[in-house]
Write a protein that holds these residues in place. Structure first.
Motif, PDB file in Angstrom:
ATOM      1  N   THR A   1      -6.002   1.920  -5.329  1.00  0.00           N
ATOM      2  CA  THR A   1      -6.326   2.680  -6.651  1.00  0.00           C
ATOM      3  C   THR A   1      -5.720   2.621  -7.507  1.00  0.00           C
ATOM      4  O   THR A   1      -5.582   3.006  -8.530  1.00  0.00           O
ATOM      5  N   TYR A   2      -4.495   2.184  -7.006  1.00  0.00           N
ATOM      6  CA  TYR A   2      -2.921   2.532  -8.218  1.00  0.00           C
ATOM      7  C   TYR A   2      -3.111   0.974  -8.900  1.00  0.00           C
ATOM      8  O   TYR A   2      -2.362   1.336 -10.139  1.00  0.00           O
TER       9      TYR A   2
ATOM     10  N   VAL B   1     -19.238   9.613  -9.846  1.00  0.00           N
ATOM     11  CA  VAL B   1     -18.844   9.204  -8.256  1.00  0.00           C
ATOM     12  C   VAL B   1     -16.933   8.317  -7.774  1.00  0.00           C
ATOM     13  O   VAL B   1     -17.031   7.771  -9.135  1.00  0.00           O
ATOM     14  N   TYR B   2     -16.397   8.829  -7.433  1.00  0.00           N
ATOM     15  CA  TYR B   2     -15.555   7.791  -7.493  1.00  0.00           C
ATOM     16  C   TYR B   2     -15.096   8.017  -5.974  1.00  0.00           C
ATOM     17  O   TYR B   2     -15.097   8.694  -5.234  1.00  0.00           O
ATOM     18  N   LEU B   3     -15.020   6.351  -5.876  1.00  0.00           N
ATOM     19  CA  LEU B   3     -14.034   6.394  -4.329  1.00  0.00           C
ATOM     20  C   LEU B   3     -12.886   5.703  -3.999  1.00  0.00           C
ATOM     21  O   LEU B   3     -12.185   5.964  -5.168  1.00  0.00           O
ATOM     22  N   ASP B   4     -12.475   6.574  -3.140  1.00  0.00           N
ATOM     23  CA  ASP B   4     -10.960   5.938  -2.485  1.00  0.00           C
ATOM     24  C   ASP B   4     -10.881   5.698  -1.313  1.00  0.00           C
ATOM     25  O   ASP B   4     -11.792   6.505  -0.056  1.00  0.00           O
ATOM     26  N   PHE B   5     -10.483   4.497  -0.962  1.00  0.00           N
ATOM     27  CA  PHE B   5     -10.270   4.095   0.263  1.00  0.00           C
ATOM     28  C   PHE B   5      -9.101   3.920   1.320  1.00  0.00           C
ATOM     29  O   PHE B   5      -8.557   3.051   2.037  1.00  0.00           O
ATOM     30  N   SER B   6      -8.388   5.149   0.922  1.00  0.00           N
ATOM     31  CA  SER B   6      -6.844   4.681   1.900  1.00  0.00           C
ATOM     32  C   SER B   6      -6.882   5.917   3.011  1.00  0.00           C
ATOM     33  O   SER B   6      -6.308   5.605   4.174  1.00  0.00           O
TER      34      SER B   6
ATOM     35  N   MET C   1       0.707  -0.857  -0.510  1.00  0.00           N
ATOM     36  CA  MET C   1      -0.147  -0.086   0.206  1.00  0.00           C
ATOM     37  C   MET C   1       0.691   1.597  -0.020  1.00  0.00           C
ATOM     38  O   MET C   1       0.350   2.418   0.785  1.00  0.00           O
ATOM     39  N   GLY C   2       1.894   1.400  -0.820  1.00  0.00           N
ATOM     40  CA  GLY C   2       2.906   2.669  -0.286  1.00  0.00           C
ATOM     41  C   GLY C   2       3.310   2.938   0.674  1.00  0.00           C
ATOM     42  O   GLY C   2       4.177   3.861   0.980  1.00  0.00           O
TER      43      GLY C   2
END
Length: 360
Positions: free
Chosen positions: A83-84, A176-181, A50-51
């Motif tokens: 998302t990557y 709509v754009y989801l990001d679970f960061s 996860m970076g």
């Protein structure tokens, strides 16, 4: 007769050998086995995901190395929620209007996100990504934003625009754009902890990028203890503000003190309020949240950085099994802290500036 006698002799010899081997086995098994000390049981597995990095510490009498299993599990996890990764489930959902789940991680994170979204009245919102991207934090994109553009983006920053059940999810607005960061690392910690528990491990400390879960005790028979860094814009992570003992709990910390930029003398935090569309402006420097699992702790820590100190104190009172450490600047610019009553017996303040909860 001669042949039968020979057979009887052979059978007798074989029987004696078997009896002798059984005797030796029982003798060996009855000897006291060499005990393995808790220090020898301590296993450490590290890696990248996860970076960021992960670190897993656990006690195991068999001294099993779970690195391959952990790395494999994290690859599948990221294939669902990263998302990557262009073909991850999350990436495909962001490019399309709907998705059917093939992996077991998308639905639980949506479900918990919805719970925290409603509990925080929208302060935690996984659809805030377009706003975060628009504000930007690189030198080329650091600039004031047009209020009209922000209003347009707010039309698609709304978690209620995502419908889902255990089988799949769909959008009510294709933009709509989801990001679970703000929740995925905590969820990943929970997934690894569950994996180790399935392997019979009861004593562990699992950490991904600073979010962690503690179960059982360490090799000294004590609660696992972790440090909370001093909130410092210069990034002096080695300076501890406090040390917390975790009694079968998860812990996550979110902060505004490192990721920011300044334009025309105004400081812009990386934490964007999904309700207003603008970076937050308040004195809360970091929020450390303890919860029953790390997914919840991660999400609530993010929400508290949106709503600020006093609102976070009120939120903690409403949510069961939630404890907090808030570090903030008061009106005079002095660094202060708030510790919820349930956390006080488990925390040691390295910086002696803790405020009593009645003073806030």
């Amino acid at each position: 007769m001669h042949s039968n006698a020979r057979k009887n002799i052979i059978y007798s010899i074989i029987l004696l050998i078997v009896v002798f081997l059984v005797y030796l086995y029982r003798q060996q098994d009855s000897r006291p086995k060499e005990s393995i000390t808790p220090q020898q049981q301590r296993m450490v597995v590290t890696g990248s995901t996860m970076g960021t990095t992960y670190r897993v510490v656990y006690l195991d009498e068999q001294r099993r190395d779970f690195k391959k299993g952990i790395d494999s599990l994290l690859r599948v996890f990221n294939q669902s929620l990263s998302t990557y990764i262009p073909d991850s489930e999350l990436s495909r959902f962001n490019m399309e209007d709907s998705i059917r789940f093939n992996l077991p991680y998308f639905y639980p994170v949506l479900k918990v996100s919805k719970e925290v979204y409603e509990q925080t009245e929208g302060a935690f919102d996984p659809t805030v990504g377009p706003l975060v991207n628009t504000w930007g934090f690189g030198p080329d994109s650091a600039s004031r934003k047009d209020s009209t553009a922000i209003r347009e983006l707010l039309k698609v920053v709304d978690f209620d625009l995502v419908e889902f059940d255990s089988l799949g999810a769909k959008k009510r607005n294709p933009e709509v754009y989801l990001d679970f960061s703000a929740i995925a690392k905590g969820y990943g910690v929970d997934v690894l902890a569950a994996y180790l528990q399935e392997k019979g491990i009861s004593d562990m400390l699992v950490e991904i990028g600073g979010e962690l879960v503690a179960r059982g005790e360490n090799e000294n028979g004590e609660l696992w203890r972790v440090g909370v860094s001093q909130p410092d814009e210069k990034g002096k992570a080695e300076e501890l503000y406090s040390i917390i003992a975790l009694d079968n709990q998860a812990l996550a910390t979110s902060g505004n003190y490192r990721n920011f930029y300044v334009v025309d003398g105004q400081k812009f935090s990386h934490t964007i309020n999904p309700i207003t569309g603008y970076p937050v402006q308040h004195g809360l420097l970091s929020a450390t949240v303890l919860a029953k699992d790390c997914m919840l702790a991660d999400a609530y820590a993010t929400a508290m950085m949106v709503i600020g100190t006093q609102a976070s104190i009120e939120l903690q009172k409403k949510v069961a099994d939630l404890e907090i450490l808030l570090i903030y600047n008061d009106e005079e610019g002095q660094v202060k802290s708030f510790v919820s009553p349930g956390l006080e017996p488990f925390i040691t303040m390295v910086k002696e500036d803790k405020e009593n909860s009645e003073d806030n």
